[in-house]
Design an enzyme around this catalytic site. Structure first.
Site, PDB file in Angstrom:
ATOM      1  N   CYS B 158      20.484  10.072   6.435  1.00  0.00           N
ATOM      2  CA  CYS B 158      19.171   9.904   6.015  1.00  0.00           C
ATOM      3  C   CYS B 158      18.244  11.219   6.565  1.00  0.00           C
ATOM      4  O   CYS B 158      17.010  11.281   6.298  1.00  0.00           O
ATOM      5  CB  CYS B 158      18.362   8.705   6.210  1.00  0.00           C
ATOM      6  SG  CYS B 158      19.485   7.404   5.882  1.00  0.00           S
ATOM      7  N   HIS B 289       8.911   8.834   8.749  1.00  0.00           N
ATOM      8  CA  HIS B 289      10.300   8.439   8.194  1.00  0.00           C
ATOM      9  C   HIS B 289       9.874   6.983   7.861  1.00  0.00           C
ATOM     10  O   HIS B 289      10.263   6.764   6.619  1.00  0.00           O
ATOM     11  CB  HIS B 289      11.333   8.139   9.234  1.00  0.00           C
ATOM     12  CG  HIS B 289      12.570   8.073   8.886  1.00  0.00           C
ATOM     13  ND1 HIS B 289      13.122   8.819   7.628  1.00  0.00           N
ATOM     14  CD2 HIS B 289      13.403   7.087   9.086  1.00  0.00           C
ATOM     15  CE1 HIS B 289      14.598   8.021   7.569  1.00  0.00           C
ATOM     16  NE2 HIS B 289      14.648   7.155   8.169  1.00  0.00           N
ATOM     17  N   HIS B 324      13.679   4.368  -0.232  1.00  0.00           N
ATOM     18  CA  HIS B 324      14.150   5.577   0.696  1.00  0.00           C
ATOM     19  C   HIS B 324      15.403   5.928  -0.205  1.00  0.00           C
ATOM     20  O   HIS B 324      16.425   5.424  -0.085  1.00  0.00           O
ATOM     21  CB  HIS B 324      14.788   4.656   1.893  1.00  0.00           C
ATOM     22  CG  HIS B 324      15.355   5.340   3.069  1.00  0.00           C
ATOM     23  ND1 HIS B 324      15.448   6.714   3.058  1.00  0.00           N
ATOM     24  CD2 HIS B 324      15.717   5.188   4.244  1.00  0.00           C
ATOM     25  CE1 HIS B 324      15.873   7.332   4.179  1.00  0.00           C
ATOM     26  NE2 HIS B 324      16.282   6.374   4.837  1.00  0.00           N
TER      27      HIS B 324
END
Lengths: 354, 396
Positions: B158, B289, B324
């Site tokens: 990620c 994040h 996400h």
């Protein structure tokens, strides 16, 4: 000023476990997909951790630790990994379960371990290394991009002293065998040592891990100096000589100073012309070596070429099983490595004797 | 203060819009893109996702691809976003133009579609055999735009997109490239949806970053790219913003979980500030994040407290809009950070009701206008991979 970079440690795991430089003979394989020879992983990884690890991670951690030990480095200032297809076995396992069980009752272990940076992350975990850690996955220049990053790190940050760089790829039962479907593998089984005698499409494949402990410090047991490298995605076949000349010129060199060239010929008659063109032209008078008949072709197979080059430069020995022509080099000073796959992802690496 | 690297083009496609303008309008009007999966074929219709409601066929048509193309969905989304970035910067593509893309699973959508066929030896779709390589998706995009020079892929889960931006900025600074397109792309796949589901970190409602009652993330898809150019190449071109800092560190704690005190995140932010040559007080906004998992948000909060102590700047997670988007997240959020600088606005953190008991941490929940000179963007991934980027105004 550009920093000098030395290779002070190497960990190599491949389908050739013997030491060609001590006179061991090459292993022979009769299948087009063959495995790397595992060392005793228990010497490097705790049994509890070992149990769940895929071969890619085991090979990666082990070769990394061998390289670091040889270089007497405990914790490197960066860990940079290249892998073409990452943790393919775990990917395949999770994917098969998902398809077979129609997305039901899945356990996460293989998913967790399937990400491409698992190897780099696990090395960091094993060494408790909190430093820079990146993974590149660009087909046959995966390891080369990692090396480029390392070279830049040394130049950018005066506090960087040692970097661990490596390439890892594993085979998996199904995904690797899919390469038979699109012509990447030869349709008939051949003997690995006869790879370059074939006039057919496709190649043979295997797996392996090669980690290199790079440092700014030259030591007694330093293998070689890592000079520079070049990466280019697409090169027109007719331009290969010019491209390499331009690379050498950019580094204030010409083809005469190249004592040995290590070529990535993989027996695929659709693309080996890139190498043959060089063999017959620019590097006609240079000693030519090759290696994929020993370790197969995979995305980070060039790690084996770097291992060979570093050992040749250190020992002065050149195992005859590598030779492509009759030209000899008594004390090689500069070795050029050239590789590509399916006509794409070309790379040049230049190493020198210290 | 360091000089940084100029951004001359941005392009983005996500669940909240097909281009930068649409994404911006969604961000300022609080319009999220979380819905049930319609295009992704999965049994988990109950799991909300940030899905782009455009079929592969329409994307291919828009890109004018031939019928038998071998673009994965990540390549289609990627090319779509690159097109916008290249057009905006009027980019000249030549030998010294690089392409660096982050992707976590690359062409997994096609691998999972054809896996059984391939197992049975069927060759009709063998052009997708290599799609399991993340580099395959990257090369399709490079090919589409005629990029033949330096092409590479980063796959650090990620944080991939953020790492791609960092490498591009470093290569420009080192004089290795004159122009480079950097960013990331990931599409929704059964593989990732089921993977995160098996880890039990997907929420069955809209994700609630930094909320005491957060119960997991929403998976999203998207692509975003920036065009970076060396100073001598700008020749009066409009500069959209500057990449002034970047840092990567490893948490070295666990393959998937973050350490309690957010050590990796702390080190990454510290390095980024050092490269930018600024102190933490200069940061005006942090695009976190903020995945909305129990673990990430508490670890990230701890790391933020360690860097900023009592002077925490405005903070929000735009994953409440997009979900996400894995490797693309760092790139999407780089675009949002640049939009925040350009428009002097902090975008809201949606779905927030109760601060975490442990920290009392309060994200910005309504669009906020204020002078903004520096934005910090965080991206963390599996394998302990932590990356922070700092963006600033041109001449700022």
């Amino acid at each position: 000023m550009e920093v000098k970079i030395y290779i002070n440690g190497i960990g190599s795991i491949s389908a050739q476990s013997g030491d060609l430089f001590s006179g061991d003979s090459a292993r022979i394989y009769q299948e087009n997909i063959f495995q790397a020879i595992s060392p005793n992983y228990r010497e490097f990884i705790k049994p509890m951790a070992l149990r769940r690890m895929s071969k890619a991670t085991k090979m990666g951690i082990t070769s990394a630790k061998i390289a670091l030990k040889e270089a007497e480095t405990e914790v490197p200032d960066a860990i940079i990994t290249g892998t073409g297809e990452g943790c393919k076995k775990d990917t395949e396992k999770f994917l098969e379960n998902l398809l077979d069980q129609n997305e039901k009752l899945l356990t996460p272990t293989s998913f967790i371990q399937s990400t491409h940076n698992t190897i780099g992350g696990q090395i960091a975990l094993n060494l408790s290394c909190k430093n820079y850690n990146v993974t590149y996955t660009q087909n046959s220049v995966s390891l080369e991009t990692a090396l480029l990053d390392a070279q830049m790190q040394f130049d950018e940050d005066p506090e960087i002293y040692s970097i661990l760089v490596g390439g890892v790829d594993e085979i998996s039962e199904k995904i690797t065998s899919f390469r038979k479907l699109d012509g990447q593998l030869k349709s008939k089984s051949i003997k690995n040592l006869d790879l370059l005698k074939e006039d057919s499409t496709g190649t043979i494949t295997s797996e392996g891990a090669h980690f290199f402990a790079l440092s700014k410090e030259k030591k007694q047991n330093t293998y070689a100096e890592f000079q520079t490298l070049f990466i280019k995605n697409t090169i027109q076949p007719e331009n290969i000589n010019e491209e390499i000349e331009a690379f050498l010129k950019q580094n204030n060199l010409d083809s005469e100073v190249i004592d040995v060239v290590i070529l990535g010929n993989n027996g695929d008659n659709r693309y080996d012309h890139y190498y043959k063109n060089l063999q017959q032209n620019l590097l006609k008078n240079t000693m030519q070596l090759t290696y994929k008949h020993l370790v197969g072709d995979f995305d980070t197979a060039s790690g084996y070429a770097i291992y060979l080059a570093a050992n040749i430069l250190k020992s002065g020995k050149i195992p005859s099983v590598l030779k492509l022509n009759d030209i000899d080099s008594k004390t090689p000073k500069n070795i050029l490595i050239y590789n590509q796959y399916l006509g794409r992802d070309h790379s040049l690496i230049l190493l020198s004797a210290v | 203060m360091n000089k940084g690297v100029a951004v001359t083009g941005i392009g983005v496609i996500s669940a909240i819009g097909n281009n930068t303008g649409e994404n911006y309008r969604s961000l300022i009007s609080g319009k999220h893109g979380i819905s049930s999966p319609e295009i992704l074929e999965t049994i988990h219709k109950n799991l909300p996702v940030g899905e782009i409601k455009i079929s592969n066929e329409s994307l291919a048509e828009d890109l004018k691809l031939p019928k038998n193309h071998s673009f994965t969905r990540a390549a289609l989304l990627g090319a779509f976003a690159v097109k916008e970035a290249v057009t905006q910067s009027s980019l000249k593509i030549d030998n010294e133009t690089g392409f660096i893309s982050g992707t976590s699973v690359g062409g997994m959508d096609t691998t999972e579609t054809y896996f059984k066929d391939f197992t049975q030896g069927k060759t009709e779709n063998s052009r997708y055999v290599r799609a399991q390589h993340p580099g395959f998706t990257t090369e399709k995009i490079a090919e589409h735009f005629g990029i033949t020079g330096f092409v590479s892929t980063i796959s650090t889960a990620c944080s991939s997109g953020a790492n791609a931006i960092m490498l591009g900025a470093r290569m420009i600074k080192a004089g290795k490239l004159k122009r480079v397109i950097v960013g990331g792309t990931d599409c929704l796949t059964k593989f990732t949806l089921n993977g995160f589901n098996s880890l039990m970190i997907l929420s069955d409602e809209q994700c609630k970053p930094f909320d005491e009652n957060r119960n997991g993330l929403n998976l999203g898809e998207g692509a975003a790219y920036l065009v970076l150019e060396a100073e001598e190449e700008l020749k009066g071109k409009p500069v959209l913003g500057i990449i002034s800092g970047y840092g990567n560190a490893n948490d070295a704690f666990h393959q998937t979980a973050s350490s309690e005190n957010g050590e990796g995140a702390f080190l990454a932010m510290q390095k980024a500030l050092k490269i930018a040559g600024i102190s933490s007080e200069s940061i005006d906004y942090i695009n976190t994040h903020g995945t909305a998992t129990r673990n990430n948000d508490s670890a990230e909060t701890e790391a933020l407290k360690r860097i900023f102590s009592k002077n925490l700047p405005d903070v929000s997670s735009t994953k409440s809009f997009t979900g996400h988007t894995l490797a693309a997240a760092g790139a999407l959020e780089a675009v949002y950070s640049l939009l925040s600088l350009q428009n002097e606005q902090v975008f809201p953190n949606l779905n927030f009701s109760y601060p975490m008991k442990t920290s009392g941490f309060m994200p910005v929940t309504k669009l906020k206008e204020k002078p903004i000179n520096y934005v910090l963007s965080n991206s963390f991934g599996f394998g302990g991979n932590c990356t922070s980027l700092i963006f600033s105004k041109n001449g700022g």
